[in-house]
Design an enzyme around this catalytic site. Structure first.
Site, PDB file in Angstrom:
ATOM      1  N   GLU A  98       0.840  -1.205   0.000  1.00  0.00           N
ATOM      2  CA  GLU A  98       0.000   0.000   0.000  1.00  0.00           C
ATOM      3  C   GLU A  98       0.871   1.249   0.000  1.00  0.00           C
ATOM      4  O   GLU A  98       1.962   1.248   0.583  1.00  0.00           O
ATOM      5  CB  GLU A  98      -0.856   0.025   1.276  1.00  0.00           C
ATOM      6  N   ASP A  99       0.376   2.304  -0.597  1.00  0.00           N
ATOM      7  CA  ASP A  99       1.097   3.571  -0.526  1.00  0.00           C
ATOM      8  C   ASP A  99       0.970   4.197   0.858  1.00  0.00           C
ATOM      9  O   ASP A  99       1.947   4.595   1.473  1.00  0.00           O
ATOM     10  CB  ASP A  99       0.596   4.548  -1.614  1.00  0.00           C
ATOM     11  N   ASP A 102      -4.450   5.427   5.987  1.00  0.00           N
ATOM     12  CA  ASP A 102      -4.984   6.658   6.557  1.00  0.00           C
ATOM     13  C   ASP A 102      -6.076   6.275   7.572  1.00  0.00           C
ATOM     14  O   ASP A 102      -5.769   5.921   8.710  1.00  0.00           O
ATOM     15  CB  ASP A 102      -5.516   7.503   5.384  1.00  0.00           C
ATOM     16  N   PHE A 151      -1.962  16.147   3.908  1.00  0.00           N
ATOM     17  CA  PHE A 151      -2.202  15.504   2.628  1.00  0.00           C
ATOM     18  C   PHE A 151      -0.910  15.495   1.817  1.00  0.00           C
ATOM     19  O   PHE A 151      -0.322  16.548   1.555  1.00  0.00           O
ATOM     20  CB  PHE A 151      -3.309  16.205   1.842  1.00  0.00           C
ATOM     21  N   ARG A 164       2.090  12.080  -9.234  1.00  0.00           N
ATOM     22  CA  ARG A 164       2.561  10.723  -8.938  1.00  0.00           C
ATOM     23  C   ARG A 164       4.040  10.565  -9.255  1.00  0.00           C
ATOM     24  O   ARG A 164       4.731   9.739  -8.672  1.00  0.00           O
ATOM     25  CB  ARG A 164       1.784   9.698  -9.768  1.00  0.00           C
TER      26      ARG A 164
HETATM   27  P1  5GP Z   1      -7.806   4.909   3.940  1.00  0.00           P
HETATM   28  O1  5GP Z   1      -8.840   3.958   3.436  1.00  0.00           O
HETATM   29  O2  5GP Z   1      -6.790   4.259   4.849  1.00  0.00           O
HETATM   30  O3  5GP Z   1      -8.433   6.118   4.582  1.00  0.00           O
HETATM   31  O4  5GP Z   1      -7.087   5.534   2.698  1.00  0.00           O
HETATM   32  C1  5GP Z   1      -6.253   4.821   1.931  1.00  0.00           C
HETATM   33  C2  5GP Z   1      -6.095   5.445   0.577  1.00  0.00           C
HETATM   34  O5  5GP Z   1      -6.431   6.830   0.577  1.00  0.00           O
HETATM   35  C3  5GP Z   1      -4.639   5.380   0.160  1.00  0.00           C
HETATM   36  O6  5GP Z   1      -4.360   4.177  -0.492  1.00  0.00           O
HETATM   37  C4  5GP Z   1      -4.523   6.601  -0.734  1.00  0.00           C
HETATM   38  O7  5GP Z   1      -4.909   6.261  -2.040  1.00  0.00           O
HETATM   39  C5  5GP Z   1      -5.518   7.576  -0.166  1.00  0.00           C
HETATM   40  N1  5GP Z   1      -4.867   8.553   0.723  1.00  0.00           N
HETATM   41  C6  5GP Z   1      -4.919   8.633   2.074  1.00  0.00           C
HETATM   42  N2  5GP Z   1      -4.191   9.667   2.535  1.00  0.00           N
HETATM   43  C7  5GP Z   1      -3.654  10.265   1.452  1.00  0.00           C
HETATM   44  C8  5GP Z   1      -2.775  11.377   1.268  1.00  0.00           C
HETATM   45  O8  5GP Z   1      -2.315  12.058   2.191  1.00  0.00           O
HETATM   46  N3  5GP Z   1      -2.435  11.666  -0.019  1.00  0.00           N
HETATM   47  C9  5GP Z   1      -2.907  10.962  -1.087  1.00  0.00           C
HETATM   48  N4  5GP Z   1      -2.509  11.340  -2.285  1.00  0.00           N
HETATM   49  N5  5GP Z   1      -3.726   9.901  -0.957  1.00  0.00           N
HETATM   50  C10 5GP Z   1      -4.082   9.552   0.298  1.00  0.00           C
END
Ligand code: 5GP
Length: 174
Positions: A98-99, A102, A151, A164
């Protein structure tokens, strides 16, 4: 937009050094076992490319498309599979790549979706972790960097498909 700013949070050399460490650690933990790396598109594609080379040995690469953000800077909380795996994962050691984690909603959904397919094991490696924002109790087994609630873009992470290709991770301010 003229007023938006990008501030480098994690420079390229720190990213690369940490990915080498993660790769060594992961290969040590799995021994010689083949690992099915499952990249979560699109955000993980750059991290995954570097990480699989750092892990080395017997690696298979699979991709899963999910979408939880829809061009904005806040999650909608709705996770959607936009592209499924091409192959079964039954009996395999799977590593989700995963990147960023959050709220944890995406990872929680992915783990529940993949666990029922009968992998031998399933672990998670996330480049970035925004732990203070967690809404569900889910944790990556390997984390590159813990970051504050800002963010970020770059190194695979986007805002509406932009940024990206930055070689570092930057904080985006509109
Ligand atoms: P979660 O489901 O954990 O809230 O979010 C996961 C996804 O939200 C990540 O895989 C990513 O694609 C996106 N995401 C969450 N935080 C960020 C951020 O700070 N920047 C970006 N570009 N994407 C984020």
């Amino acid at each position: 937009m003229a007023s938006e700013t990008l501030r480098v949070l994690i420079p390229e050399d720190r990213l690369q050094a940490r990915i080498r460490e993660l790769g060594r650690q992961i290969r040590q933990d799995y021994g010689d076992a083949p690992i099915t790396c499952i990249g979560v598109l699109k955000g993980s594609f750059i991290f995954m490319a570097d990480l699989v080379r750092a892990i080395g040995g017997d690696i298979r690469c699979e991709f899963l498309g999910v979408s939880s953000y829809h061009g904005g800077t806040r999650s909608t909380g709705v996770v959607r599979i936009t592209e499924d795996l091409n192959n079964p994962i039954e009996g395999q050691h799977c590593l989700i790549i995963e990147d960023i984690v959050d709220t944890g909603l995406t990872l929680d959904y992915l783990l529940r979706t993949l666990e029922v397919r009968g992998p031998s094991s399933i672990k998670v490696c996330a480049l970035l972790d925004k732990a203070p924002r967690r809404e569900v109790d889910v944790k990556a087994d390997y984390v590159g960097f813990s970051i504050p609630d800002e963010f970020v873009v770059g190194f695979g992470l986007d805002l509406g498909e932009r940024f990206r290709n930055l070689p570092h991770v930057a904080v985006y301010t509109p």
